[in-house]
Design an enzyme around this catalytic site. Sequence first.
Site, PDB file in Angstrom:
ATOM      1  CG  ASP A  17      22.864  50.122  27.306  1.00 16.50           C
ATOM      2  OD1 ASP A  17      22.852  49.800  28.563  1.00 16.50           O
ATOM      3  OD2 ASP A  17      23.689  50.054  26.594  1.00 16.50           O
ATOM      4  CB  THR A  61      26.551  49.248  29.576  1.00 18.42           C
ATOM      5  OG1 THR A  61      25.366  49.020  29.952  1.00 18.42           O
ATOM      6  CG2 THR A  61      27.032  49.930  28.334  1.00 18.42           C
TER       7      THR A  61
END
Length: 307
Positions: free
Chosen positions: A50, A121
């Site tokens: 990320d 995620t």
Amino acid sequence: MASPALLMRVVASAYSVAEKAATIVRNVMSTGDLGIVEKAGPNDLQTKADRLVQMSICASLARKFPKVTIIGEEELPTDDVTEDLIEDGHCEEILKKPCPAQYTGIKEEELVIWVDPLDGTKEYTEGLLDHVTVLIGIAYGGKAIAGVINQPYYNYEAGANAVLGRTIWGVLGMGAFGFQLTEAPAGKHIVVTTRSHSSALVNECITALNPDHVIRVGGAGNKIIQLIEGKASAYVFASPGCKKWDTCAPEAILHAVGGKITDIRGNSFQYNKEVKHMNSAGVLATLRNYDYYASRIPNTVKESLVP
């Protein structure tokens, strides 16, 4: 020949930037060290992917288009981006296409780019790799008008010779590319919803729709792909939780092929830079037959969700 319109240059760059992002996502996974950090709790995670991907996307686009507003999910410093994270290429194919007339005069400072460096995620950390997408949405006048969705692990179960990953892109008034547009089976009501953010309200809403089948997957980008590839007929999420960077790119692609996305109460999303980030009133999206699903959302559910 006139030089390509700004919008087409931004989309062409975003395409290459998203492919670079996919490489970073796969590289982080292959090292085996994801560097997981909990943000608001165990269902709100951030990984090294990320962080690196957002730095790469934001820095690469800001360098080429310095006056564009870029809003990313992760709160990160922008000054310490190393050169190896910068992507300065573009997709030549996209530049060859004519810009829709209503967007030819757009200036840099009128664009807002919403970035979700790694949508899904939690699924990424659990090895559900086909749920993961990289989202770059482009907004003008508060509307999502173009988007790029990269799936870094598309085809990852298709064997060693399969090409890994794909990039889907679209512009309103032009269409969407990189996938085969397919409608869900006629007469079947297949709902796609959240995998890791369920609640009583989410489930109450789905039950009221009386679906033939419910698919639970991670990632807003992934759910919109289920719609445009005909695997699901509606994406229903009666809960806050989605943010503007989750919906901007998927919305542009869905709208480019004639679909529709709103909150659960039927309000469209706004994407100007001042807007609040949370989509507090949930998500309802379809490729076709939006009204069928919208008309069946219970009032009790709508009243529980305040935009």
